[in-house]
Design an enzyme around this catalytic site. Structure first.
Site, mmCIF file in Angstrom:
data_model
loop_
_atom_site.group_PDB
_atom_site.id
_atom_site.type_symbol
_atom_site.label_atom_id
_atom_site.label_comp_id
_atom_site.label_asym_id
_atom_site.label_seq_id
_atom_site.Cartn_x
_atom_site.Cartn_y
_atom_site.Cartn_z
ATOM 1 N N TYR A 4 34.725 -20.010 44.124
ATOM 2 C CA TYR A 4 35.429 -19.116 43.202
ATOM 3 C C TYR A 4 35.169 -19.471 41.748
ATOM 4 C CZ TYR A 4 38.686 -22.985 42.483
ATOM 5 O OH TYR A 4 39.214 -24.214 42.185
ATOM 6 N N PHE A 47 39.960 -13.799 39.677
ATOM 7 C CA PHE A 47 39.202 -14.734 40.488
ATOM 8 C C PHE A 47 38.035 -14.000 41.148
ATOM 9 C CE2 PHE A 47 43.261 -17.014 40.437
ATOM 10 C CZ PHE A 47 42.853 -18.324 40.245
ATOM 11 N N PHE A 82 38.653 -20.853 33.376
ATOM 12 C CA PHE A 82 39.442 -22.087 33.415
ATOM 13 C C PHE A 82 39.070 -22.977 34.594
ATOM 14 C CE2 PHE A 82 42.143 -18.771 35.379
ATOM 15 C CZ PHE A 82 42.300 -19.294 36.662
ATOM 16 N N ASP A 83 38.307 -22.445 35.540
ATOM 17 C CA ASP A 83 37.927 -23.271 36.688
ATOM 18 C C ASP A 83 36.785 -22.625 37.459
ATOM 19 O OD1 ASP A 83 37.966 -25.282 38.582
ATOM 20 O OD2 ASP A 83 39.534 -24.356 39.775
ATOM 21 N N ILE A 141 47.957 -20.122 45.980
ATOM 22 C CA ILE A 141 48.835 -19.127 45.381
ATOM 23 C C ILE A 141 48.809 -17.828 46.194
ATOM 24 C CG2 ILE A 141 48.875 -20.040 43.032
ATOM 25 C CD1 ILE A 141 46.486 -18.385 42.344
ATOM 26 N N TYR A 192 50.766 -18.060 38.885
ATOM 27 C CA TYR A 192 51.591 -19.195 38.483
ATOM 28 C C TYR A 192 52.861 -18.806 37.751
ATOM 29 C CZ TYR A 192 47.775 -22.058 40.086
ATOM 30 O OH TYR A 192 46.824 -22.643 40.892
#
Length: 204
Positions: A114, A198, A124-125, A144, A176
């Protein structure tokens, strides 16, 4: 460098302390009271006391992926236009590649790559940057809510099949929420009430 578990769920802290977790595996944990993650951040080490729903869980940390380049193929796909279908839950999804084979079932251990982004496009990731897909049990709350729904399928969202690639758009309540994630010193990697994007590749 600070890190934040993405896209694993963040249990409600018993104390107002934010914990940053790096990659590690926890085994044979004793289950006590509601799930919680607490700790104090040192210079390079994080000490944590954990109370989790499972006796064995892998907690994956993000090791500062700001500004790190994606694979060319992933970047190209991420930049492609995508028209979202919005499910009753508020989850948006857009299939870029339809997979094939047998869909995952609740509780099954699966792997997925992902790229996670904020709504403004800031990454962010990325599991691609770590060179290793995320491994988790789908549909049982290890990740999540938007991930469980977006991969397993629910509430008008078709299930992903192995080899499939899908972009998910998560409203805050499926991500979140009001807490955000990776918060320290007044700033957060994922700000509170963030809409998250995502790009997910379901490996199988």
């Amino acid at each position: 460098m600070s890190s934040v578990p993405i896209p694993f769920t963040l249990p409600t802290p018993t104390k107002p302390v934010t914990t940053f977790i790096s990659s590690f595996s926890i085994k044979n944990l004793e289950i006590t009271a509601p799930a919680a993650v607490t700790g104090e951040l040192g210079n390079e080490k994080t000490s944590c006391s954990l109370s989790l729903k499972r006796r064995e869980i892998a907690v994956l940390g993000v090791l500062g992926v700001f500004g790190v380049g994606m694979r060319d193929a992933v970047a190209e796909e991420s930049g492609a236009s995508c028209e979202f279908t919005v499910a009753p839950s508020g989850l948006g999804f857009c299939d870029k590649v339809l997979g094939s084979g047998v869909q995952a079932i609740k509780g099954q251990l699966i792997k997925a790559h992902y790229v996670g982004k904020l709504e403004n496009g800031k990454v962010f990731d990325s599991s691609y940057n770590r060179g290793k897909p995320l491994t988790f049990r789908v549909g049982v709350g290890e990740v999540i809510k938007g991930w469980d729904q977006g991969i397993l399928g629910a509430n008008g969202v078709p299930p992903m099949l192995p080899g499939g690639k899908r972009t998910l758009k998560l409203p805050p309540e499926l991500g979140y929420g009001a807490r955000g994630a990776g918060c320290r010193g007044g700033s957060c990697i994922i700000p509170p009430d963030s809409v998250l994007l995502f790009d997910v590749e379901f490996i199988g």
